[in-house]
Enzyme design. Sequence first.
Site, PDB file in Angstrom:
ATOM      1  N   LYS A  22      17.198 -19.080  75.318  1.00 19.63           N
ATOM      2  CA  LYS A  22      18.359 -19.700  75.973  1.00 19.63           C
ATOM      3  C   LYS A  22      18.370 -19.483  77.478  1.00 19.63           C
ATOM      4  O   LYS A  22      18.695 -20.393  78.242  1.00 19.63           O
ATOM      5  CB  LYS A  22      19.658 -19.188  75.345  1.00 19.63           C
ATOM      6  CG  LYS A  22      19.906 -19.838  73.993  1.00 19.63           C
ATOM      7  CD  LYS A  22      21.345 -19.783  73.558  1.00 19.63           C
ATOM      8  CE  LYS A  22      21.470 -20.453  72.194  1.00 19.63           C
ATOM      9  NZ  LYS A  22      22.825 -20.664  71.754  1.00 19.63           N
TER      10      LYS A  22
ATOM     11  N   LYS B 185      32.003 -12.372  79.397  1.00 21.73           N
ATOM     12  CA  LYS B 185      31.110 -12.129  78.252  1.00 21.73           C
ATOM     13  C   LYS B 185      30.252 -10.903  78.535  1.00 21.73           C
ATOM     14  O   LYS B 185      29.741 -10.759  79.646  1.00 21.73           O
ATOM     15  CB  LYS B 185      30.180 -13.323  78.027  1.00 21.73           C
ATOM     16  CG  LYS B 185      30.847 -14.557  77.439  1.00 21.73           C
ATOM     17  CD  LYS B 185      29.788 -15.611  77.169  1.00 21.73           C
ATOM     18  CE  LYS B 185      30.333 -16.760  76.338  1.00 21.73           C
ATOM     19  NZ  LYS B 185      29.272 -17.751  76.076  1.00 21.73           N
TER      20      LYS B 185
ATOM     21  N   GLY C  51      27.736 -11.887  68.552  1.00 21.34           N
ATOM     22  CA  GLY C  51      28.706 -11.743  67.479  1.00 21.34           C
ATOM     23  C   GLY C  51      30.157 -11.746  67.933  1.00 21.34           C
ATOM     24  O   GLY C  51      31.030 -11.226  67.246  1.00 21.34           O
TER      25      GLY C  51
ATOM     26  N   ILE D  71      35.783 -23.895  78.784  1.00 15.73           N
ATOM     27  CA  ILE D  71      36.150 -25.291  78.560  1.00 15.73           C
ATOM     28  C   ILE D  71      36.997 -25.336  77.299  1.00 15.73           C
ATOM     29  O   ILE D  71      36.510 -25.096  76.192  1.00 15.73           O
ATOM     30  CB  ILE D  71      34.901 -26.179  78.428  1.00 15.73           C
ATOM     31  CG1 ILE D  71      34.033 -26.028  79.683  1.00 15.73           C
ATOM     32  CG2 ILE D  71      35.285 -27.636  78.205  1.00 15.73           C
ATOM     33  CD1 ILE D  71      32.627 -26.531  79.512  1.00 15.73           C
TER      34      ILE D  71
ATOM     35  N   HIS E 157      31.082 -31.987  71.886  1.00 16.83           N
ATOM     36  CA  HIS E 157      29.634 -31.776  71.739  1.00 16.83           C
ATOM     37  C   HIS E 157      28.956 -33.142  71.807  1.00 16.83           C
ATOM     38  O   HIS E 157      29.138 -33.973  70.924  1.00 16.83           O
ATOM     39  CB  HIS E 157      29.327 -31.092  70.404  1.00 16.83           C
ATOM     40  CG  HIS E 157      27.871 -30.917  70.137  1.00 16.83           C
ATOM     41  ND1 HIS E 157      27.269 -29.686  70.091  1.00 16.83           N
ATOM     42  CD2 HIS E 157      26.884 -31.832  69.934  1.00 16.83           C
ATOM     43  CE1 HIS E 157      25.972 -29.843  69.856  1.00 16.83           C
ATOM     44  NE2 HIS E 157      25.722 -31.134  69.758  1.00 16.83           N
TER      45      HIS E 157
ATOM     46  N   LYS F 264      27.797 -29.326  61.970  1.00 12.95           N
ATOM     47  CA  LYS F 264      28.271 -30.687  62.183  1.00 12.95           C
ATOM     48  C   LYS F 264      28.611 -31.324  60.845  1.00 12.95           C
ATOM     49  O   LYS F 264      27.936 -31.088  59.839  1.00 12.95           O
ATOM     50  CB  LYS F 264      27.191 -31.492  62.905  1.00 12.95           C
ATOM     51  CG  LYS F 264      26.890 -30.942  64.296  1.00 12.95           C
ATOM     52  CD  LYS F 264      25.590 -31.489  64.846  1.00 12.95           C
ATOM     53  CE  LYS F 264      25.262 -30.826  66.172  1.00 12.95           C
ATOM     54  NZ  LYS F 264      23.891 -31.191  66.625  1.00 12.95           N
TER      55      LYS F 264
ATOM     56  N   GLU G 277      21.639 -26.343  75.185  1.00 12.71           N
ATOM     57  CA  GLU G 277      20.350 -25.986  74.612  1.00 12.71           C
ATOM     58  C   GLU G 277      19.581 -27.219  74.188  1.00 12.71           C
ATOM     59  O   GLU G 277      20.124 -28.317  74.124  1.00 12.71           O
ATOM     60  CB  GLU G 277      20.505 -25.032  73.420  1.00 12.71           C
ATOM     61  CG  GLU G 277      21.251 -25.601  72.246  1.00 12.71           C
ATOM     62  CD  GLU G 277      21.332 -24.586  71.105  1.00 12.71           C
ATOM     63  OE1 GLU G 277      20.391 -24.515  70.312  1.00 12.71           O
ATOM     64  OE2 GLU G 277      22.351 -23.860  71.004  1.00 12.71           O
TER      65      GLU G 277
ATOM     66  N   ARG H 178      12.830 -30.776  67.989  1.00 17.42           N
ATOM     67  CA  ARG H 178      12.484 -31.284  66.651  1.00 17.42           C
ATOM     68  C   ARG H 178      13.334 -32.510  66.360  1.00 17.42           C
ATOM     69  O   ARG H 178      14.212 -32.846  67.144  1.00 17.42           O
ATOM     70  CB  ARG H 178      12.807 -30.203  65.613  1.00 17.42           C
ATOM     71  CG  ARG H 178      14.255 -29.737  65.768  1.00 17.42           C
ATOM     72  CD  ARG H 178      14.716 -28.865  64.635  1.00 17.42           C
ATOM     73  NE  ARG H 178      15.991 -28.239  64.928  1.00 17.42           N
ATOM     74  CZ  ARG H 178      17.181 -28.787  64.760  1.00 17.42           C
ATOM     75  NH1 ARG H 178      17.278 -30.040  64.327  1.00 17.42           N
ATOM     76  NH2 ARG H 178      18.299 -28.138  65.039  1.00 17.42           N
TER      77      ARG H 178
ATOM     78  N   VAL I 215      19.142 -33.717  62.079  1.00 16.04           N
ATOM     79  CA  VAL I 215      19.793 -34.302  60.902  1.00 16.04           C
ATOM     80  C   VAL I 215      20.398 -35.670  61.240  1.00 16.04           C
ATOM     81  O   VAL I 215      20.233 -36.631  60.495  1.00 16.04           O
ATOM     82  CB  VAL I 215      20.909 -33.355  60.389  1.00 16.04           C
ATOM     83  CG1 VAL I 215      21.704 -34.017  59.274  1.00 16.04           C
ATOM     84  CG2 VAL I 215      20.326 -32.025  59.930  1.00 16.04           C
TER      85      VAL I 215
END
Lengths: 453, 80
Positions: A117, A159, A165, A204, A209, A237, A289, A293, A296
């Site tokens: 990341k 953060k 977690g 935000i 998304h 999702k 990110e 690949r 879905v």
Amino acid sequence: MAIQRLLIANRGEIAVRIIRAARELGIHTIAAHSSADKASLAVRLADEAVEIGPAQAAKSYLNPAAILAAAQATHADAVHPGYGFLAENAAFARAVVEAGLVFVGPDAATIEQMGDKAQARATAQAAGVPVVPGSAGVLRDLAAAERAAEAMGYPLMIKAAAGGGGKGIRVVADAAEFAAAFQAAQREGLGSFGDDGMYLERFIARARHIEVQILGDGHRAVHCFERECSLQRRRQKVFEEAPSPVLDHATRTRLCASAVALAEAVHYRGAGTLEYLYDEASGEFFFIEMNTRIQVEHPITEMVTGVDLLREMLNIAGGAPLSLQQADIHLNGAAIECRINAEDPFNGFAPNIGTISALQWPGGPGVRIDSMLYQGYTVPPFYDSMLAKIIVHDESRPAALRRLQRALQETDIGGLKTTLPLHLALLGSADVHAADYHTGWLEQWLADNPPAA
Amino acid sequence: MATIDIISPLPGTFYRKSAPDAPPFAEVGDTIAAGAVIGLVEVMKQYSELAADDGGKIMAFHIEDGDAVEAGQVVAVLEV
């Protein structure tokens, strides 16, 4: 050299989707499957099948040695990893290539670069792609942190730098709350991770998304516009649409151009997705990110652009340059996908398994089903709960919503409980019709509208 | 001496530990109370606790950590 014999190292509906694309290209298909998937639709549809291990994914679909042995034994010349399992495992991609086979996806080095990341964020920034604004470096001193917060503006998130977690995270609305929240987060960071280092990030409140589909051949990249996947439950999702109903033309153009810039900056090869948060209040988007690949929800992009993403993936992996110019790719109408999971929405989404006793899929114009089901199929308990994707396409979003309702009403899956009723209930929501939602909307809606049989 | 079978009501993957590096919930020879958790059954990536209905001494596990389990299959045997 074009692929001749493709081993599909996956299962479920994506294995079926890959087999369909490969067979249309005249490629011999080999379904690699676990012992629990002997009777799967992918095994039935493939030209050939090979067992790679027991039911547990760790010993089969996640076992690189077993998959490579199966590829050698069946004389495969390429491996398609699908999504999940080993699809974003750089070591696997490298092992496939070292075994003399084609990996249908980007280079192992690209998977590594975009899978980390922090590295992905730095790569995006270098390519001029906006990332969620955050403080530079680690903050430990309160006065310095207050200056950084003032420079960034509120609301913001504190953060823990070593975090995870959900520990050591505080949302701060204004400067008056900052000092107490920072010190509390530091104490929590110290207690949980032995480190009181903090960083600040823009908060935000109502993020959407939105993700951009790209295709690259290592030299050039194009985008196939965006999908919006804000309806999520437990970060999964549930309901996706293309295009996003809230982007104006100028924002869409900038968003998609930023994705192409990043894809070209890493010489991306294959199909990939860049995920962004979109702040509807400010009109800003931020890269979060990349998925290196197929995803879905790729069918909604195929529906609105007419581009067969799996076919492109296979052609590119076989060494062909991109067959498309950006000017060839147009947005046509609207598409929606509903994920049908083997979960009981009336019972806390408990997993539900069983044998498919009845199966009636919807048909007619603008309806597509990507599924692993057939009548008499027994759903195994060992894997993901997704059984099917019901996808509709129509000339506009309102028309697509009506078509979706019609398609869902035609659908009958007997023998186990699924999330089909959840999708029908969602179509009764005014917010869904108005596209007035964000990534926290669905869980709130479920809390306010508990599904009742 | 009576024995009782602890049966998994669900099919899936059986785990004797809450995490790969955690100790097992229970070992052969342990005496457990009614309601004690002896393992987890993973069904489609969701985890359900498997508990003993009665208290007693664990005589045997018939399913090992990470193995597949069928609904109705005996996971462990208790001496009560």
